[in-house]
Design a protein around this motif. Structure first.
Motif, PDB file in Angstrom:
ATOM      1  N   TRP A  59       0.666  -1.319   0.220  1.00 53.44           N
ATOM      2  CA  TRP A  59      -0.499   0.176   0.405  1.00 53.44           C
ATOM      3  C   TRP A  59       0.697   0.858  -0.433  1.00 53.44           C
ATOM      4  N   LEU A  60       2.364   1.206  -0.017  1.00 57.34           N
ATOM      5  CA  LEU A  60       3.054   2.032   0.599  1.00 57.34           C
ATOM      6  C   LEU A  60       3.450   2.828  -1.155  1.00 57.34           C
ATOM      7  N   ARG A  61       2.867   1.993  -1.912  1.00 58.80           N
ATOM      8  CA  ARG A  61       2.806   2.204  -3.724  1.00 58.80           C
ATOM      9  C   ARG A  61       2.348   3.433  -3.518  1.00 58.80           C
ATOM     10  N   TRP A  62       1.284   3.436  -3.271  1.00 59.18           N
ATOM     11  CA  TRP A  62       0.158   4.639  -3.250  1.00 59.18           C
ATOM     12  C   TRP A  62       0.913   6.373  -2.577  1.00 59.18           C
ATOM     13  N   ILE A  63       1.501   6.101  -1.743  1.00 59.17           N
ATOM     14  CA  ILE A  63       2.600   7.526  -1.273  1.00 59.17           C
ATOM     15  C   ILE A  63       4.010   7.549  -2.156  1.00 59.17           C
ATOM     16  N   LEU A  64       4.608   5.954  -1.954  1.00 62.33           N
ATOM     17  CA  LEU A  64       5.210   6.259  -3.037  1.00 62.33           C
ATOM     18  C   LEU A  64       5.951   7.442  -4.064  1.00 62.33           C
ATOM     19  N   TRP A  65       4.615   6.964  -4.690  1.00 59.51           N
ATOM     20  CA  TRP A  65       4.751   7.318  -6.100  1.00 59.51           C
ATOM     21  C   TRP A  65       4.325   9.234  -6.237  1.00 59.51           C
ATOM     22  N   PRO A  66       3.602   9.042  -5.979  1.00 55.76           N
ATOM     23  CA  PRO A  66       2.642  10.156  -5.834  1.00 55.76           C
ATOM     24  C   PRO A  66       4.497  11.283  -5.042  1.00 55.76           C
ATOM     25  N   LEU A  67       4.861  11.264  -4.334  1.00 60.13           N
ATOM     26  CA  LEU A  67       5.989  11.543  -4.077  1.00 60.13           C
ATOM     27  C   LEU A  67       7.318  12.094  -4.682  1.00 60.13           C
ATOM     28  N   PHE A  68       6.998  10.716  -5.493  1.00 66.34           N
ATOM     29  CA  PHE A  68       8.666  10.569  -6.495  1.00 66.34           C
ATOM     30  C   PHE A  68       7.716  11.640  -7.995  1.00 66.34           C
ATOM     31  N   PHE A  69       6.682  12.068  -8.804  1.00 63.47           N
ATOM     32  CA  PHE A  69       6.408  13.139  -9.057  1.00 63.47           C
ATOM     33  C   PHE A  69       7.054  14.130  -8.654  1.00 63.47           C
ATOM     34  N   ILE A  70       5.717  14.423  -7.144  1.00 62.63           N
ATOM     35  CA  ILE A  70       6.298  15.713  -6.856  1.00 62.63           C
ATOM     36  C   ILE A  70       7.838  16.425  -6.668  1.00 62.63           C
ATOM     37  N   SER A  71       8.417  15.180  -6.455  1.00 65.08           N
ATOM     38  CA  SER A  71      10.332  15.438  -6.345  1.00 65.08           C
ATOM     39  C   SER A  71      10.285  15.760  -7.654  1.00 65.08           C
ATOM     40  N   PHE A  72      10.065  15.061  -8.126  1.00 64.40           N
ATOM     41  CA  PHE A  72      10.744  14.515  -9.863  1.00 64.40           C
ATOM     42  C   PHE A  72      10.473  16.672 -10.280  1.00 64.40           C
ATOM     43  N   PHE A  73       9.840  16.884 -10.464  1.00 67.91           N
ATOM     44  CA  PHE A  73       9.082  17.862 -10.843  1.00 67.91           C
ATOM     45  C   PHE A  73       9.839  19.425  -9.847  1.00 67.91           C
ATOM     46  N   ILE A  74       9.782  18.706  -8.652  1.00 66.50           N
ATOM     47  CA  ILE A  74      10.312  20.011  -7.965  1.00 66.50           C
ATOM     48  C   ILE A  74      12.340  20.169  -8.153  1.00 66.50           C
ATOM     49  N   GLY A  75      12.344  19.167  -7.989  1.00 69.16           N
ATOM     50  CA  GLY A  75      13.915  18.558  -8.534  1.00 69.16           C
ATOM     51  C   GLY A  75      14.148  19.213  -9.700  1.00 69.16           C
ATOM     52  N   GLY A  76      13.743  19.541 -10.835  1.00 72.09           N
ATOM     53  CA  GLY A  76      13.071  19.639 -12.110  1.00 72.09           C
ATOM     54  C   GLY A  76      13.997  21.317 -12.130  1.00 72.09           C
ATOM     55  N   PHE A  77      13.427  21.675 -11.248  1.00 77.93           N
ATOM     56  CA  PHE A  77      13.247  23.235 -11.385  1.00 77.93           C
ATOM     57  C   PHE A  77      15.045  23.690 -11.059  1.00 77.93           C
ATOM     58  N   PHE A  78      15.107  23.255 -10.293  1.00 77.49           N
ATOM     59  CA  PHE A  78      16.365  23.076  -9.098  1.00 77.49           C
ATOM     60  C   PHE A  78      17.565  23.628  -9.263  1.00 77.49           C
ATOM     61  N   THR A  79      17.408  21.472 -10.738  1.00 75.81           N
ATOM     62  CA  THR A  79      18.271  20.944 -10.853  1.00 75.81           C
ATOM     63  C   THR A  79      18.786  20.472 -12.895  1.00 75.81           C
ATOM     64  N   PHE A  80      17.202  20.258 -13.498  1.00 74.22           N
ATOM     65  CA  PHE A  80      17.932  19.802 -14.897  1.00 74.22           C
ATOM     66  C   PHE A  80      17.726  21.021 -16.219  1.00 74.22           C
ATOM     67  N   THR A  81      17.462  22.351 -15.572  1.00 73.30           N
ATOM     68  CA  THR A  81      16.898  23.276 -15.751  1.00 73.30           C
ATOM     69  C   THR A  81      18.213  24.223 -15.509  1.00 73.30           C
ATOM     70  N   VAL A  82      18.901  23.823 -14.610  1.00 71.27           N
ATOM     71  CA  VAL A  82      20.544  24.398 -14.717  1.00 71.27           C
ATOM     72  C   VAL A  82      21.430  24.026 -15.830  1.00 71.27           C
ATOM     73  N   LEU A  83      21.461  22.634 -15.559  1.00 66.58           N
ATOM     74  CA  LEU A  83      22.511  21.732 -16.338  1.00 66.58           C
ATOM     75  C   LEU A  83      21.856  21.723 -17.668  1.00 66.58           C
ATOM     76  N   ALA A  84      20.146  21.690 -18.045  1.00 69.19           N
ATOM     77  CA  ALA A  84      20.320  22.436 -19.703  1.00 69.19           C
ATOM     78  C   ALA A  84      20.741  23.172 -20.170  1.00 69.19           C
ATOM     79  N   ASN A  85      21.036  24.622 -19.227  1.00 67.77           N
ATOM     80  CA  ASN A  85      21.126  25.908 -19.531  1.00 67.77           C
ATOM     81  C   ASN A  85      22.444  25.878 -19.561  1.00 67.77           C
ATOM     82  N   LEU A  86      23.202  24.593 -18.897  1.00 72.59           N
ATOM     83  CA  LEU A  86      24.602  24.468 -19.193  1.00 72.59           C
ATOM     84  C   LEU A  86      25.122  23.892 -20.003  1.00 72.59           C
ATOM     85  N   ILE A  87      24.897  23.049 -20.310  1.00 69.29           N
ATOM     86  CA  ILE A  87      24.633  22.768 -22.029  1.00 69.29           C
ATOM     87  C   ILE A  87      24.500  23.450 -23.143  1.00 69.29           C
TER      88      ILE A  87
END
Length: 229
Positions: A59-87
């Motif tokens: 049943w923890l799947r129903w908690i972990l997967w939403p946390l993954f999607f939320i973390s991905f979008f937050i992490g995307g803003f702080f890390t992947f955008t910076v890396l993409a700009n560098l490249i």
């Protein structure tokens, strides 16, 4: 008002045929980075769940997967955008040069800064902003003083984006990072307005993919207007 005007002009010119190839490549870089990061994260989390979570805790799947999607979008803003700009930074230099060509007339040719020079400038800018970000983190955890931290972070984000996107046309003109800060500082309120708009756009997932090239175009036109005045 000029900053707002030319940021909007940058968005409008994204579809210009003469700029399109310089816009598409950075956007593709962003999409590839997001897609690879998402796929790896998705596969890794699925494997972790299958290995370490017993059947009676599925049943923890129903908690972990939403946390993954939320973390991905937050992490995307702080890390992947910076890396993409560098490249994608060399393409942004070409985009800025092409934008000046479009603004000056079809026959105008504008040279872009060498790739290595642009890459080094990106690293110097990242170091400059990184040191100040560390100082802001320290301020944010000091009781009493941290009440002003949100305002300082907002100003820092706007200033950082101004330095990032106004740098490309300045680099094409042969203006290096130390001189860039002085020149951008001379139009501080306009720079903060432009950088604030860019930072707000980058905070919106999906939308942030087109914000970077739009900001490069807008920054180029903005500086051109200031120089002409």
């Amino acid at each position: 008002m000029l900053a707002i005007k030319f940021f909007g002009e940058g968005i409008r010119l994204l579809g210009n045929p003469k700029l399109r190839k310089f816009v598409v490549i950075p956007v593709v870089v962003n999409l590839v980075l997001y897609a690879v990061a998402f796929a790896l994260g998705y596969l890794y989390l699925g494997d972790m769940i299958d290995r370490f979570i017993p059947d009676w805790l599925q049943w923890l799947r129903w908690i972990l997967w939403p946390l993954f999607f939320i973390s991905f979008f937050i992490g995307g803003f702080f890390t992947f955008t910076v890396l993409a700009n560098l490249i994608a930074s060399p393409f942004y230099g070409m985009l800025s040069a092409a934008t000046l060509g479009v603004a000056a007339g079809e026959s105008a040719t504008v040279a872009e800064a060498p790739w290595l020079q642009v890459f080094k400038a990106e690293l110097r800018r990242a170091a400059y902003l990184g040191v100040r970000a560390i100082l802001l983190v320290i301020i944010s955890i000091i009781p009493g003083v941290n009440v002003i931290a949100p305002l300082l972070w907002a100003l820092f984000g706007a200033w950082g984006m101004a330095l990032e996107y106004l740098a490309y046309p300045l680099e094409n003109a042969g203006v290096l990072f130390s001189e860039q800060r002085k020149l951008i500082g001379s139009v501080r309120w306009g720079a903060l307005s432009f950088g604030g708009l860019a930072a707000a756009g980058l905070a919106v997932p999906i939308v942030n993919i087109i914000v970077a090239p739009a900001a490069v175009i807008g920054a180029t036109l903005y500086l051109r207007e200031i120089e002409q005045k």
